[in-house]
Design an enzyme around this catalytic site. Structure first.
Site, mmCIF file in Angstrom:
data_model
loop_
_atom_site.group_PDB
_atom_site.id
_atom_site.type_symbol
_atom_site.label_atom_id
_atom_site.label_comp_id
_atom_site.label_asym_id
_atom_site.label_seq_id
_atom_site.Cartn_x
_atom_site.Cartn_y
_atom_site.Cartn_z
ATOM 1 N N PHE A 45 33.309 35.991 43.502
ATOM 2 C CA PHE A 45 33.830 35.299 42.328
ATOM 3 C C PHE A 45 34.427 36.290 41.334
ATOM 4 C CE2 PHE A 45 30.658 32.616 44.244
ATOM 5 C CZ PHE A 45 31.215 31.351 44.180
ATOM 6 N N CYS A 46 35.271 35.770 40.454
ATOM 7 C CA CYS A 46 35.945 36.567 39.435
ATOM 8 C C CYS A 46 34.937 37.432 38.672
ATOM 9 C CB CYS A 46 36.682 35.645 38.474
ATOM 10 S SG CYS A 46 37.471 36.471 37.098
ATOM 11 N N PRO A 47 35.218 38.699 38.436
ATOM 12 C CA PRO A 47 36.416 39.438 38.831
ATOM 13 C C PRO A 47 36.238 40.223 40.134
ATOM 14 C CG PRO A 47 35.228 40.739 37.237
ATOM 15 C CD PRO A 47 34.391 39.507 37.502
ATOM 16 N N GLY A 48 35.378 39.750 41.031
ATOM 17 C CA GLY A 48 35.115 40.482 42.275
ATOM 18 C C GLY A 48 36.360 40.794 43.094
ATOM 19 N N ASP A 64 38.558 32.540 45.785
ATOM 20 C CA ASP A 64 38.334 32.251 44.368
ATOM 21 C C ASP A 64 39.632 31.751 43.723
ATOM 22 O OD1 ASP A 64 36.707 32.384 41.923
ATOM 23 O OD2 ASP A 64 38.083 33.980 41.361
#
Lengths: 143, 76
Positions: free
Chosen positions: B13-16, B40
């Site tokens: 998930f953000c910011p992954g 995502d």
């Protein structure tokens, strides 16, 4: 510092000075602060994060305390393994984007520890006078 | 000689996904093309925004079978 960012990411005349103050020890607030710090730093912005009060305890070397969720969203973050942990994001901001992670000297004194007891990404203990000079002209976010 | 490197950031998930891309981008050479795979939705908009902001070349951004494929060329 800034020149290093420009070399790696192309930089921009639109680079901003961003200051984030973390005082809360709850998971959601630390998560958002870390997300902003990491993305801003990786985008070439000059980022300073100041940690004080309840936020600092998670960055003491060797401690494994989990930040408690404030509400349901914090529980969601815990359940999804694909959410990057806030400690990892702050370290990323420092390593990749040269973000400055500054511990509050007063908080360190009250905790009875030194700056060297914190994770290696942290900068020197910082008092309010130098911190306020440092962040002059910055956009400010508080958590 | 440019190379194509695929970065699998599905199920993060953000910011992954952006962090994954930046990590590999830092290691790549100018002219290399990287393909980021992400599930995502937020990153599908945010990653191209970052690419444009820092001055790399966005080659394509398309969703195939529920997975976003973002191709970017390192420009500097």
């Amino acid at each position: 510092m800034t020149g290093h960012i420009f070399t790696n990411f192309g930089g921009s005349v639109l680079a901003q000075k961003i200051c984030i103050i973390c005082v809360s020890g709850v998971r959601e607030k630390l998560q958002v602060a870390a997300m902003i710090a990491s993305v801003a730093a990786a985008s070439g912005d000059e980022v300073t994060v100041f940690f004080s009060m309840n936020a600092l305890q998670y960055f003491v070397k060797g401690q494994d305390r989990e930040a408690p969720p404030e509400g349901n969203f914090g529980v969601l973050i815990e359940k999804h393994s694909g959410v990057p942990p806030f400690k990892q994001l702050f370290a990323f901001a420092a390593d990749i984007g040269d973000a400055k992670l500054l511990p509050c000297s007063m908080a360190l004194d009250l905790m009875g520890i030194k700056g060297t007891d914190l994770d290696p990404e942290f900068g020197p203990p910082t008092g309010l006078t130098s911190f306020l000079s440092d962040i002059s002209g910055s956009q400010l976010f508080t958590f | 000689m440019s190379e194509l490197k695929t970065i699998d950031a599905r199920n993060t998930f953000c910011p992954g996904p952006l962090m994954e891309l930046i990590t590999y981008m830092k290691q790549a050479s100018v002219g290399d093309t990287l393909e980021l795979l992400s599930t995502d939705e937020g990153s599908a908009g945010d990653v191209p925004e970052w690419i444009n902001k820092v001055g790399h070349d966005l080659i394509s951004n398309e969703k195939i079978d529920g997975v976003w494929h973002v191709k970017v060329r390192k420009a500097k």
